[in-house]
Design an enzyme around this catalytic site. Structure first.
Site, PDB file in Angstrom:
ATOM      1  N   ASP A  46     -14.666   9.561 -27.900  1.00 10.48           N
ATOM      2  CA  ASP A  46     -13.916   8.611 -28.726  1.00 10.48           C
ATOM      3  C   ASP A  46     -14.896   7.871 -29.634  1.00 10.48           C
ATOM      4  O   ASP A  46     -15.536   8.467 -30.476  1.00 10.48           O
ATOM      5  CB  ASP A  46     -13.104   7.684 -27.811  1.00 10.48           C
ATOM      6  CG  ASP A  46     -11.950   7.003 -28.511  1.00 10.48           C
ATOM      7  OD1 ASP A  46     -12.090   6.671 -29.703  1.00 10.48           O
ATOM      8  OD2 ASP A  46     -10.911   6.758 -27.883  1.00 10.48           O
ATOM      9  N   ASN A  74      -8.209   5.651 -38.730  1.00 11.03           N
ATOM     10  CA  ASN A  74      -8.665   5.372 -37.374  1.00 11.03           C
ATOM     11  C   ASN A  74     -10.043   4.724 -37.476  1.00 11.03           C
ATOM     12  O   ASN A  74     -10.258   3.839 -38.281  1.00 11.03           O
ATOM     13  CB  ASN A  74      -8.645   6.669 -36.535  1.00 11.03           C
ATOM     14  CG  ASN A  74      -8.648   6.391 -35.042  1.00 11.03           C
ATOM     15  OD1 ASN A  74      -7.937   5.512 -34.572  1.00 11.03           O
ATOM     16  ND2 ASN A  74      -9.440   7.124 -34.295  1.00 11.03           N
ATOM     17  N   GLU A 127      -9.964  -1.102 -29.885  1.00 16.20           N
ATOM     18  CA  GLU A 127     -10.836  -0.117 -30.536  1.00 16.20           C
ATOM     19  C   GLU A 127     -11.851  -0.803 -31.430  1.00 16.20           C
ATOM     20  O   GLU A 127     -11.814  -2.018 -31.640  1.00 16.20           O
ATOM     21  CB  GLU A 127      -9.993   0.823 -31.415  1.00 16.20           C
ATOM     22  CG  GLU A 127      -9.743   2.208 -30.820  1.00 16.20           C
ATOM     23  CD  GLU A 127     -10.978   3.112 -30.859  1.00 16.20           C
ATOM     24  OE1 GLU A 127     -12.075   2.656 -31.229  1.00 16.20           O
ATOM     25  OE2 GLU A 127     -10.828   4.294 -30.502  1.00 16.20           O
ATOM     26  N   ASN A 157     -13.019   9.932 -35.424  1.00 17.88           N
ATOM     27  CA  ASN A 157     -13.457   8.890 -34.506  1.00 17.88           C
ATOM     28  C   ASN A 157     -14.902   8.475 -34.748  1.00 17.88           C
ATOM     29  O   ASN A 157     -15.331   8.321 -35.872  1.00 17.88           O
ATOM     30  CB  ASN A 157     -13.175   9.300 -33.059  1.00 17.88           C
ATOM     31  CG  ASN A 157     -12.268   8.283 -32.389  1.00 17.88           C
ATOM     32  OD1 ASN A 157     -12.466   7.079 -32.521  1.00 17.88           O
ATOM     33  ND2 ASN A 157     -11.261   8.757 -31.693  1.00 17.88           N
ATOM     34  N   ARG A 185      -2.666   7.879 -40.520  1.00 19.01           N
ATOM     35  CA  ARG A 185      -3.197   6.519 -40.559  1.00 19.01           C
ATOM     36  C   ARG A 185      -4.710   6.586 -40.439  1.00 19.01           C
ATOM     37  O   ARG A 185      -5.269   7.574 -39.950  1.00 19.01           O
ATOM     38  CB  ARG A 185      -2.623   5.672 -39.420  1.00 19.01           C
ATOM     39  CG  ARG A 185      -3.078   6.078 -38.020  1.00 19.01           C
ATOM     40  CD  ARG A 185      -2.758   4.972 -37.010  1.00 19.01           C
ATOM     41  NE  ARG A 185      -3.021   5.343 -35.624  1.00 19.01           N
ATOM     42  CZ  ARG A 185      -4.215   5.299 -35.036  1.00 19.01           C
ATOM     43  NH1 ARG A 185      -5.308   4.965 -35.716  1.00 19.01           N
ATOM     44  NH2 ARG A 185      -4.344   5.627 -33.762  1.00 19.01           N
TER      45      ARG A 185
END
EC number: 3.1.1.17
Length: 297
Positions: free
Chosen positions: A199, A103, A18, A149, A101
């Site tokens: 995403d 991202n 990512e 995202n 958490r």
């Protein structure tokens, strides 16, 4: 459509690759493998990839000067010195939410680090979007987020684009670059009829958005003025996670992907899932900003 030649540049086999960002001084691509609790520094010219194990989920990495990065992790914002391998906690906005958490995240042109959170099991909309200021103070700027995202800013810095993957939406906010404030959220692109989920995201030099499709085998290019899809580039992995422009001329689009949830029998269809791919899409990108105002002048 999709005829542009995507090449595998690093067969990383990342569980959840990512958050790529390009360091123009080092000619290096920084990226994270969230579930393997590490970030990496990849040099495309030599093929060398260095890993830095953090020991907890790492949602995003941004450069912050020589040998320094700032991370958005499961336990908040932390800085890491790559020379000394030292991790320094900065601030944890969600210490009271142990099942969340951080991202994806990105720095704006003033060196602020924008990063959002999500529930680890991805059931409820318990996430929020935060801004870490260069003095390490922070603010919550948006809440009720499913999976925080991709982030990008319009070329004139009047708008900020933001993806909530769980809701399959790309939002647009009015953006005040001087104050680092957002307002008036509204839906820009609804992914309901698209393949997969939106995403990670970046913006090119023409002001068009590039969006990675999780479970959609592609990155797509969109016009944020009209909300229309302009083109799609096929990627040989289902779970395409993010993209960023790099290379000397910012004309290479680097694409991250994931192997998470891939059963062995499916891996034959996508042997390089979790790899980093690259393509020259025929348009240049915008530079990756670093953390801390002094680095972006």
């Amino acid at each position: 459509m999709g005829s542009k030649n995507v090449q595998l540049v690093l067969d990383a086999k990342a569980t959840l690759g990512e958050g790529p960002c390009w360091n123009e001084n080092e000619k290096a691509l920084y990226w994270v493998d969230i579930l393997e609790e590490k970030f990496c520094r990849f040099y495309p010219e030599t093929g060398q990839n260095e890993s830095f194990l953090i020991g907890e989920y790492v949602g995003a990495v941004v450069c912050a000067g020589k040998d320094e990065v700032v991370l958005a992790t499961q336990s908040g914002f932390q800085s890491f010195n790559m020379q000394k391998s030292t991790l320094t906690p900065l601030v944890d906005p969600e210490a009271h939410l142990p099942f969340n958490r951080f991202n994806d995240g990105k720095c704006d042109s003033h060196g602020r680090f924008w990063a959002g959170t999500m529930e680890i099991i991805e059931k409820g909309a318990t996430g929020s979007l935060y801004v870490l200021e260069t003095d390490y103070s922070y603010r919550k700027v948006h809440e009720d987020v499913g999976v925080s995202n991709g982030i990008a800013w319009s070329l004139d810095e009047k708008e900020m684009y933001y993806i909530d993957s769980m809701r399959k939406k790309v939002l647009v906010f009015d953006y005040d670059a001087e104050k680092g404030e957002i307002s008036r959220p509204r839906t820009l692109i609804d992914f309901a009829s698209e393949q997969g989920f939106p995403d990670g995201m970046t913006i090119d030099a023409e002001g068009m958005l590039w969006i990675a499709h999780w479970d959609g085998w592609q990155v797509s290019r969109w016009n944020p003025r009209t909300g229309t899809k302009l083109e799609s580039i096929a990627v040989p992995a289902a779970k395409v996670t993010s993209c960023i422009f790099g290379g000397d001329d910012l004309d290479i689009l680097y694409i991250t992907s994931a192997r998470k949830g891939l059963e062995d029998e499916q891996a034959g269809d996508q042997p390089h899932a979790g790899g980093i791919f690259a393509v020259k899409p025929g348009v240049k990108g915008t530079k990756t900003q670093a953390f801390g105002a002094s680095y972006n002048q």
